[in-house]
Design an enzyme around this catalytic site. Structure first.
Site, PDB file in Angstrom:
ATOM      1  CG  ASP A 169     -54.758 -17.727  19.584  1.00 23.38           C
ATOM      2  OD1 ASP A 169     -55.539 -17.330  18.699  1.00 23.38           O
ATOM      3  OD2 ASP A 169     -55.137 -18.165  20.686  1.00 23.38           O
TER       4      ASP A 169
ATOM      5  CB  SER B  21     -59.357  -9.750  26.817  1.00 21.74           C
ATOM      6  OG  SER B  21     -58.106  -9.985  26.182  1.00 21.74           O
TER       7      SER B  21
ATOM      8  CB  SER C 152     -52.926 -12.473  27.172  1.00 23.93           C
ATOM      9  OG  SER C 152     -53.674 -13.508  27.804  1.00 23.93           O
TER      10      SER C 152
END
Length: 380
Positions: free
Chosen positions: A167, A118, A122
Site C-alpha cells: 500500500d 473500503s 485509506s
C-alpha cells in the site's frame, strides 16, 4: 482542501501541503508478505496533509472528517499510545524519530476522500501524505524508499497492523496511466503501462460498504498460515514455490487449510507475472480479464477472504459484460474492481446497484477510475 481548515484549527496558515493517493490493487493479493509480486495503481482519491512547524515538541493533529483533535508531546509517543485515525498520523512522527530525526513539533490537518474500510488503503494514503509533508517541512531529505519505510513502520509498529509494503509503495511511487509492478523480495519496482483511457476502458471500483477491519486478527491469521506452510515445505517464503513445483508441494502439506493458502499464493504470483507480461507485450488491458477473475476465485475459495457482497459485485459485473473482475485489498469486505469498456460503464454500474438492492444489501458506492499520480507536494 483549502487553507480555511488549517486556519480554523490553529489560527495561522499552513506552511505546505502534500497529497497521497489510495490504491487499488490490479492483481497480486496477500503476496506482499510472502515475498511475492503485486501490481497496484494509484486512485484519484487520497489524503491531503497540511502542516506547519512548532518549536515546543508538541503535535497537534485534526481531521476534516473527525471532530476529535489530538494534542500530544512527541516525547510521550509510544506504539499504541494514540488510537484511531490520529494513530496513523502520530505514528509517522514516531517512526521519523525512531529513524534518528529530530522532531521539533508541528500542527497538522488531514482531509481524506478514500472511504475508510473500503479496502482502498485509506491508512497508507494518510501515512504517506503525512510522511511527505513532514519530510518536506523539516528538510529531512528522505528518499521515496525512506518514506515508504516510515509509513510502513507507522502502520506495522505503531498502530500494530501487520501489513506488507504494497500500500505504501503504491501511494508513493505510482504514476498516471501506469501500474506499479513490485517484487517484494528485492523491493525492485518498475512501471507497467495501463492506459485505460487510450484503450477505451474504465476500471470500476465498487465499494461494497461491507466494512473490513484488518486489525481484527484475520489478516494476521492468514499471514501466520502462510509462514507455517513455508516452514513445513522447507522454503523461506511461499514465493519460493513456483507453478511447476506446486503439485509436489501440495502433496507434502497434510493440512487442507495450509494447502489452500499455499495454492493461492503460488498461483497468484503466477497470475501477476502473466498480467505484467500481457500489459508489457500486447498492451491491450482487456486481455488480463480472465486473470482478474481467476484471482477472485482463488481469493474466495483458497484464501477464504471474500464475502457475500464482494462475490455479488464480481458475478454481476461479469454477467453484465465486464472483461474481468475481482475483490481487491485485504478482503473480509471492502471493494471489488471490474474492467469494463467505457461504453458499458453505466450498464455495469446499474446492474451491480440493482443486484445489491434485490439482495437487500447496503447500496454500494461505485466510481470509474484511471490510474493516478503518487504522493506529491500540492503546489507541484
Amino acid at each position: 482542501m483549502s487553507d480555511d481548515a488549517f486556519e480554523a484549527a490553529y489560527g495561522r496558515p499552513a506552511e505546505l501541503a502534500w497529497h497521497a493517493p489510495g490504491r487499488v490493487n490490479i492483481i497480486g493479493e496477500h503476496t506482499d508478505y510472502n515475498d511475492g509480486f503485486a501490481l497496484p495503481a494509484a486512485l484519484p482519491l487520497g489524503v491531503t496533509a497540511q502542516v506547519a512547524a512548532r518549536d515546543d515538541g508538541v503535535i497537534r493533529a485534526s481531521s476534516v472528517q473527525d471532530d476529535d483533535a489530538v494534542t500530544v508531546p512527541i516525547v510521550d509517543l509510544a506504539p499504541g499510545s494514540v488510537q484511531g485515525w490520529a494513530g496513523y498520523v502520530v505514528g509517522v512522527i514516531w517512526a521519523f524519530r525512531e529513524a534518528g530525526h529530530h522532531m521539533p513539533g508541528l500542527d497538522i490537518v488531514v482531509d481524506g476522500s478514500v472511504p475508510i474500510g473500503s479496502g482502498l488503503s485509506s491508512s497508507a494514503a494518510l501515512e504517506c501524505a503525512v510522511a511527505g509533508a513532514v519530510d518536506d517541512l523539516f528538510g529531512l531529505g528522505s528518499t521515496p524508499a525512506d518514506l515508504i519505510t516510515v509509513a510502513r513502520r507507522a502502520e506495522n509498529d505503531y498502530v500494530g497492523v501487520p501489513t506488507g509494503a504494497l500500500d505504501q509503495s503504491a501511494s508513493v511511487l505510482c504514476r498516471e496511466a501506469e501500474a506499479l509492478f513490485i517484487d517484494f523480495r528485492s523491493m525492485d519496482t518498475r512501471r507497467v503501462p495501463l492506459d485505460l483511457d487510450g484503450a477505451g476502458l474504465r476500471l470500476l471500483v465498487i465499494d461494497t460498504q461491507a466494512r473490513h477491519q484488518l486489525a481484527d486478527g484475520e489478516y494476521a491469521k492468514r499471514r501466520a498460515e502462510c509462514a507455517r506452510a513455508a516452514e513445513l515445505l522447507g522454503v523461506p517464503m511461499l514465493r519460493d514455490i513456483d507453478d511447476d513445483g506446486l503439485a509436489g508441494a501440495l502433496e507434502r502439506l497434510t493440512d487442507p487449510v495450509l494447502r489452500r493458502r499455499a495454492r493461492h499464493i503460488v498461483t497468484e504470483n503466477a497470475r501477476t507475472l502473466q498480467t505484467v507480461r500481457v500489459l508489457e507485450g500486447q498492451g491491450d488491458p482487456r486481455a488480463i480479464g480472465a486473470l482478474l477473475l481467476a484471482s477472485h476465485v482463488s481469493l474466495r475459495d483458497d484464501f477464504e477472504v471474500s464475502c457475500r457482497e464482494l462475490d455479488l459485485a464480481v458475478s454481476t459485473a461479469m454477467d453484465t459484460g465486464a472483461h474481468g473482475a475481482r475483490m481487491t485489498g485485504g478482503g473480509f469486505g471492502g471493494s471489488a474492481i471490474a474492467l469494463v469498456d467505457d461504453t458499458d460503464t453505466d450498464a455495469v454500474t446499474d446492474a451491480v446497484q440493482g443486484a445489491f438492492a434485490e439482495a437487500e444489501l447496503t447500496a454500494p458506492v461505485i466510481f470509474a477510475m484511471q490510474p493516478a499520480r503518487g504522493a506529491h507536494r500540492c503546489d507541484e
